[in-house]
Every structure is written in C-alpha cells, then in structure tokens.
Scaffold this motif. Structure first.
Motif, PDB file in Angstrom:
ATOM      1  N   GLY A 363       0.807  -1.095  -0.015  1.00  0.00           N
ATOM      2  CA  GLY A 363      -0.087  -0.003   0.037  1.00  0.00           C
ATOM      3  C   GLY A 363       0.852   1.340   0.044  1.00  0.00           C
ATOM      4  O   GLY A 363       2.179   1.172  -0.189  1.00  0.00           O
ATOM      5  N   ASP A 375      -4.790   2.703   1.663  1.00  0.00           N
ATOM      6  CA  ASP A 375      -4.940   1.086   1.887  1.00  0.00           C
ATOM      7  C   ASP A 375      -3.742   0.603   2.126  1.00  0.00           C
ATOM      8  O   ASP A 375      -3.372  -0.505   1.410  1.00  0.00           O
ATOM      9  N   ALA A 377      -1.775  -2.144   4.369  1.00  0.00           N
ATOM     10  CA  ALA A 377      -1.724  -3.244   4.826  1.00  0.00           C
ATOM     11  C   ALA A 377      -0.468  -3.720   5.288  1.00  0.00           C
ATOM     12  O   ALA A 377       0.339  -3.646   4.769  1.00  0.00           O
ATOM     13  N   GLU A 379       2.056  -6.408   7.990  1.00  0.00           N
ATOM     14  CA  GLU A 379       2.413  -7.370   8.886  1.00  0.00           C
ATOM     15  C   GLU A 379       3.385  -6.980   9.927  1.00  0.00           C
ATOM     16  O   GLU A 379       4.432  -6.730   9.229  1.00  0.00           O
ATOM     17  N   SER A 405      -1.589  -8.302  12.147  1.00  0.00           N
ATOM     18  CA  SER A 405      -1.845  -7.631  10.889  1.00  0.00           C
ATOM     19  C   SER A 405      -2.690  -6.186  11.219  1.00  0.00           C
ATOM     20  O   SER A 405      -3.415  -6.597  12.402  1.00  0.00           O
ATOM     21  N   SER A 407      -4.599  -2.911   8.799  1.00  0.00           N
ATOM     22  CA  SER A 407      -4.821  -2.212   7.818  1.00  0.00           C
ATOM     23  C   SER A 407      -5.109  -0.967   8.087  1.00  0.00           C
ATOM     24  O   SER A 407      -6.276  -0.637   9.019  1.00  0.00           O
ATOM     25  N   GLU A 418      -8.588  -1.478  10.738  1.00  0.00           N
ATOM     26  CA  GLU A 418      -8.890  -3.055  10.848  1.00  0.00           C
ATOM     27  C   GLU A 418      -7.650  -3.605  11.100  1.00  0.00           C
ATOM     28  O   GLU A 418      -6.788  -3.801  10.381  1.00  0.00           O
ATOM     29  N   GLY A 419      -7.748  -4.609  12.323  1.00  0.00           N
ATOM     30  CA  GLY A 419      -6.644  -5.318  12.413  1.00  0.00           C
ATOM     31  C   GLY A 419      -6.728  -6.437  13.483  1.00  0.00           C
ATOM     32  O   GLY A 419      -7.762  -6.547  14.515  1.00  0.00           O
TER      33      GLY A 419
END
Length: 461
Positions: A363, A375, A377, A379, A405, A407, A418-419
């Motif tokens: 992203g 956007d 993302a 890890e 993770s 995002s 969100e994660g």
C-alpha cells in the motif's frame, strides 16, 4: 598482352600510392601544422556556434597537435538574452576529423573542470534555457492558451508534454560526446514556484531581482560525472541520450542535503521530462536500482517518480526527504513520488526493519503537511508503538510492542482501522490480543467513532 596488363597494373599501383601519400600529407597537414590546427579549430567552433541560439566565449586555446586534442580555457556559453548557461575553468577534448568533414561534430575524451551549469525556466509557459539554446524556441503548439488548459488537469498536461516532445525541432546533423567526464561541477536548476505554494517551507527559494521573479532552486554540488557516450543531436532523435557510467553529487533539494555516492545507467531527455533507467544507485549506507521519471512545467510543478528495489536501503539515507522516519533498513521493491505537495511512499510487499520492530507492507503512505494512508496493509513483528510519536500531536494512550496484521486508510483526522494484534505491554508480563474495527482520530487528542475493540478476554464498545 601480358606487357600491356603489367603496364596497367603499374599505373593503378602508382595512382594508389599517390593517393595514399596525398592522404598522409593531408593528415599531417591537419594534425601537425598550425594551419591545419587553426582550420580544425575554426570549423569546430563554427559547428558549435552555428548549432546554438546564443554565444560562446573562450579565453584561450592550446593544442600540442590535433591528435592530442584542444584545451579551451575560461569557457562561457550564454543565451541570446545574456543569461549564463555554462562557465568552465577549462575544457579538453579530441575532435574527429572525418566527422567534421561530414558536417557532424564528434568529440572524444571530453573533460570539463569546475563547470557551473544553470538550467533556468522563468515562466511555466517557456522552455528551459538549455532547450532554447541548443534546440530552439518553444514548440509552436506550446501556447499560453494550451498551457492554461493543461494546468487544469494532469491528463491534459501529459498530453501537452507529449505533443511538445514530438514537436521539437529535429536536428539534421549529429553531435556526440564520447568518454566525457566532469570534475567538481555544480548544476543549479531554477524553476517557477509552485502555484499554490503548498509545502513551500520545504523548498529552497532563489530571491528575485528586478523583473526576475523568485524561483525554486535545486543545486547539485561536488558533481563528478563519467559518460560513455552522449548523443546531443542526431537526425530523427528528440532530446538527448546519455550512457551514464558514474555520477556522484551532493543534492540541495530540501533544507537538508542528500548525497549520492554513485549511479550508473541510461538517461534521456524528451521535452519537459527526464527518464533514467539506473542499474545502480548508491548512497552512503545503501544501494538501490530502478527507474526515475522527472517532469516539470505546468501547475503541478516539479514531480519525481521512482520505481525500484532496495538492496537494502538505509532509511537514514533519505532523512533529507522525511526526517521522521526511524533508523533502519528497507528491502524489496518500492516506489515513491515526490511533488510540491509532499512525499508518497509506495510499499510493494516491502520489508522494513529497525530497533523499533519490523513491518512487511503493501500500500501507500503519504507524508506532507500531515500523514495519509492509502489502503496500507501491514504485517508487524514486535513493532514498538512509540514509532508513531513523531507523527501524532499527542502520544497514543497505549505503550508496548505489536505483532499481527493491521490495515489503515485515511488520515490522522479520520483513520479507518482494521486489525488483529497481539500487544505486549512493558509493564505487564502478559500479552493482550486486540481485534479492532472502526475509525479513530489523532490530530486533536485521541478520539474514536463506530469503533469495536475486542480485547481477550474483555470487550469494549
């Protein structure tokens, strides 16, 4: 019959011998006599002067013989308006006689000592001075009306630029530099200021004087350059082509300079665009490779786009671009876009590691007056939450290291999150698992809306 044949053979042999002798005498005349050297020098200067819209001044010339080339001292090239394009303490070059006789100019073993070059564009509707001097005036279709229309959209600007590139005056002769080197040069680029002046605190400004407006300044000092071949003009060729063997410089593009210790590859200029395919790009602590696309002109100002691979790239080597980055390294494919508005960093499954933890990202991240996520993302591996401190007005209400993770989309006023994260708090021996979905804000303290956080074993709404 045999005697007649032998006579004809002797005749052609004598003619051939005479031609060789005359050729050798002509070569000696051109290369070893003062008359020959003066002729070659006069023709060379005539070829150069006849190919530019401006003036060339040379303080002195010396040559031990044409085969050893000429040395020009105190060289100055100015445009028709009197502005200086080039100053050089001395220029040494060899000259191809056969090419000169064909009407072309091929210079070999070119060395420039302490050259100072100024590329200047006073107005967005005018070409850079180098194009005016060496190619000619602005293209016929680059009218103020078209430029104004192009300012309204990037697509129109790109279309106009391609039209201008294709409409440059195509040369009828060839000018080539072979094995050219620059020693201790300085390149100054002066461009119109951004229209909206967004991010103007980050750019360097050359003050105006008289009718001359203030301009954006980019300066490249301590410039050492080695070219295999540079094709400045050729029939059917638009712009210039360069085979780059080595390039190093100290770039003053932002308040903090950036140093490039080595670069190699191929470059070409077409219209208001410089394209480079670099097999290597070396910084003090890192190395990368990739493609560079530089554009200028129109309301969008200066734009630099890079697509490459880090092998690896030390983040401290790009602190001049963004000083809030942590110390660490980046590996893998990446891209970034620089403009007057800010810096867009495009992660393409890129790995970043530092003492604050590790990230594999996909992203984009925009760094300008604020920070924006496109956007993005990630890890994360043992990533310290303190990495966010330089970016937010108030520090986060949590401390610890994250693995999992995450995002992100939006900016720090309204950030969609969100994660699934494991948080290890330094003040606790346990690990907290958080499943987060919602929207948060960080610019004016911490805020949250439509936020659902599940904490094992707790739930908070």
């Amino acid at each position: 019959m045999g005697a007649k044949t032998r006579g004809v053979g002797r005749f052609f042999a004598r003619v051939t011998l005479a031609a060789v002798v005359l050729g050798l005498l002509g070569l000696v005349l051109l290369t070893q006599t003062s008359m020959g050297k003066e002729w070659v020098l006069r023709e060379t200067l005539a070829r150069i002067s006849g190919g530019i819209q401006g003036q060339i001044e040379v303080g002195g010339v010396s040559s031990p013989g044409l085969l050893n080339g000429f040395t020009f001292r105190d060289v100055t090239i100015t445009g028709d308006d009197g502005s200086t394009f080039l100053l050089a303490d001395s220029v040494r070059t060899g000259i191809s006689g056969p090419a000169l006789l064909r009407g072309d100019l091929v210079l070999s073993g070119v060395h420039l000592w302490n050259p100072r070059v100024t590329l200047e564009q006073l107005d967005r509707q005018e070409p850079v001075n180098a194009v005016t001097i060496f190619v000619g005036g602005p293209a016929a279709d680059s009218t103020p009306e078209l430029m104004a229309a192009a300012d309204s959209s990037g697509q129109a600007l790109d279309t106009l630029m391609r039209g201008a590139e294709g409409s440059e005056q195509r040369p009828r002769r060839t000018i080539i530099l072979r094995d050219a080197q620059i020693h201790g040069g300085t390149l100054t680029v002066l461009l119109p200021l951004p229209t909206n002046r967004t991010g103007s605190e980050r750019i360097l400004i050359e003050p105006g004087s008289g009718d001359r407006p203030p301009l954006r300044r980019l300066t490249f000092r301590e410039l050492d350059l080695e070219l295999g071949q540079a094709t400045l003009q050729a029939p059917g060729q638009s712009g210039e082509r360069f085979e780059l063997r080595h390039l190093s410089f100290l770039g003053e593009i932002w308040p903090d300079p950036v140093r490039v210790t080595g670069a190699a590859g191929d470059l070409r200029r077409e219209g208001r665009r410089l394209l480079a395919s670099l097999s290597s790009m070396e910084f003090p602590n890192s190395r990368a490779e990739g493609q560079v696309d530089v554009r200028w002109g129109g309301a969008l100002g200066l734009r630099v786009s890079v697509r490459g691979r880090a092998n690896p790239l030390a983040l401290e080597d790009i602190f001049a671009i963004e000083s809030r980055l942590p110390e660490g390294t980046a590996r893998g494919p990446f891209g970034f876009d620089l403009s007057d508005e800010g810096f867009l960093l495009d992660f393409q499954n890129t790995e970043l590691t530092s003492d604050l933890g590790g990230i594999r990202a996909e992203g984009a991240l925009f760094l300008g007056g604020g920070i924006g996520f496109r956007d993005l993302a990630m890890e994360m591996t043992d990533l310290d939450l303190s990495v966010t401190d330089p970016w937010v007005q108030d520090t986060l209400p949590l401390r610890g290291r994250m693995t999992g993770s995450l995002s992100l989309a939006g900016d720090l006023d309204e950030l969609a999150v969100e994660g699934l994260i494991d948080l290890a708090n330094p003040d606790s021996t346990g690990t907290l698992t958080a499943d987060i979905v919602g929207t948060m804000g960080f610019n004016e303290g911490f805020s949250a809306s439509s936020l659902l956080v599940t904490l094992a074993p707790l739930e908070w709404r």
